[in-house]
Design an enzyme around this catalytic site. Structure first.
Site, PDB file in Angstrom:
ATOM      1  N   ASP A  25     -38.754  42.292   5.628  1.00 22.97           N
ATOM      2  CA  ASP A  25     -38.679  42.368   4.834  1.00 22.97           C
ATOM      3  C   ASP A  25     -37.778  41.438   3.800  1.00 22.97           C
ATOM      4  OD1 ASP A  25     -36.032  42.712   6.413  1.00 22.97           O
ATOM      5  OD2 ASP A  25     -35.004  43.059   4.896  1.00 22.97           O
ATOM      6  N   GLU A  56     -33.814  44.787   6.892  1.00 23.97           N
ATOM      7  CA  GLU A  56     -32.946  43.679   7.902  1.00 23.97           C
ATOM      8  C   GLU A  56     -32.009  43.332   6.824  1.00 23.97           C
ATOM      9  OE1 GLU A  56     -30.875  40.330   9.434  1.00 23.97           O
ATOM     10  OE2 GLU A  56     -32.202  40.610   8.219  1.00 23.97           O
TER      11      GLU A  56
END
Length: 381
Positions: A81, A142
């Site tokens: 991400d 994350e």
């Protein structure tokens, strides 16, 4: 040797796939297209591939892809991400890899999609010679919740003996970083006319004592957990925002404070929260109010690897740099909890992450590739 796309092509394709994670629903996106593209390349290399769901909605996924047989070996890990981006602030399209001035620009190229392309390119020539497995792990979210790493660890599986997480560290091996917790403290009193203070219970006055108590705890933590290996060598506690009351002539009924603590190694989250709760109980009794502590998210533990561990020493040898520390949190403590020697090490610089015109310098690519190839050779061939 199995044929992967060229390194630049892989980086270009990963950057082109949006995978923003955010606590704000209007920004949050699925990372599934990214892990599916990585899975295709891993299958091209003949790796054993598993796509693992992270949430019930089915839009967040982890990838675990293993080359070679047996247990242990090396894990190359990271997150798929990115953070949100500032529209109109980029010099080029954030989803199109752009090369200029000896740099690759693009959202996630530094933090940290580019690492996956490097890892696969370094692995491909070694596939026929592996005596220990090499595992690629790519996680979700994350940047927002760490839910991908949390879900991965629920299996309590030993994914490898050694873990390298490719976060941007400027090619310096990182063996320790601070943890983080963010909490809210809510005080509920009783409203009333300001001219009759005995008829109410002022939440703002109680919160004043709460803040004094937090500052006292901060002072004691600074003495107890000092660590000269960090640029800021002590834990920090930041009183971030406060809201309370509705009018000057009313006794404040409700007040909320939000704060964060940056935890040093050896400073467990629950120990910190327990000490705060004890302070809150005494304030609640003194002011006859109700006080609740509510975590804003689960938090991330601090991380510390032994200075004399094999992986730390090897990374120091290969980079020519001594191991160090960073202030930002990573997924390292999750892998460390499973017993793996863990180092954070990647080609980008944290100063270029989370801002417009994110980039990685092209002169970092060959040494990072050589480093990964040598780690695979030393640990798995």
């Amino acid at each position: 040797m199995p044929e992967l796309p060229k390194l630049e092509t892989m980086v270009r394709e990963l950057v082109a796939i949006p995978s923003v994670s955010s606590t704000l629903p209007r920004w949050d996106q699925s990372n599934r297209p990214v892990v599916e593209r990585l899975a295709q390349w891993c299958e091209t290399l003949g790796m054993e591939v598993a796509l693992l769901p992270v949430n019930e909605a089915g839009d967040k996924w982890n990838l675990v892809a293993k080359a070679g047989q047996g247990e242990g070996g090396l894990v190359l890990a990271g997150h798929t991400d990115t953070v949100p981006y500032d529209e109109g602030s980029w010099s080029s399209d954030p989803f199109k890899l752009n090369e200029r001035d000896g740099k690759w620009y693009g959202l996630g190229v530094c933090d940290m999609k580019g690492f996956f392309a490097l890892a696969l390119a370094a692995l491909a020539p070694a596939l026929a010679y592996l005596r220990k497995p090499v595992t690629l792990i790519a996680t979700a979210d994350e940047e927002s919740s760490m839910d991908g790493a949390r879900r991965l660890m629920q299996a309590a599986k030993n994914y490898g003996d050694y873990v390298v997480i490719g976060e941007p560290t400027g090619m310096r091996p990182i063996r320790q970083h601070k943890g983080i917790l963010m909490d809210a403290i809510k005080v509920e009193g009783r409203s009333g006319h300001s001219s009759q203070p005995a008829l109410g219970r002022n939440a703002l006055e109680a919160m004043t004592d709460v803040m004094i108590g937090l500052r006292e705890l901060r002072t004691s933590w600074m003495e107890q957990y000092s660590n000269p290996g960090f640029a800021v060598p002590y834990p920090t506690l930041n009183l971030g925002c406060i809201h309370g009351g509705d009018n000057p002539n009313r006794i404040c009924k409700s007040c909320e404070l939000q704060y964060d603590v940056r935890l040093m190694p050896g400073m467990p989250m629950e120990t910190v929260r327990d000490s705060i709760r004890r302070r809150l109980r005494s304030v609640a009794e003194k002011h006859e109010v109700d006080i609740q502590l509510q975590p804003l998210f689960d938090g991330v533990d601090s991380f510390q690897e032994r200075e004399d561990s094999r992986l730390v020493r090897l990374c120091e040898e290969l980079t020519g740099k001594s191991s160090g520390s960073v202030a930002f949190a990573t997924e390292a403590p999750f892998f460390k909890q499973l017993g793996a020697e863990t180092v954070v090490l990647g080609p980008g610089d944290i100063d270029q992450a989370h801002q417009p015109d994110e980039y990685v310098a092209l002169d970092r690519i060959p040494p990072m590739m050589k480093l990964l190839e040598e780690l695979i050779r030393r640990l798995c061939l």
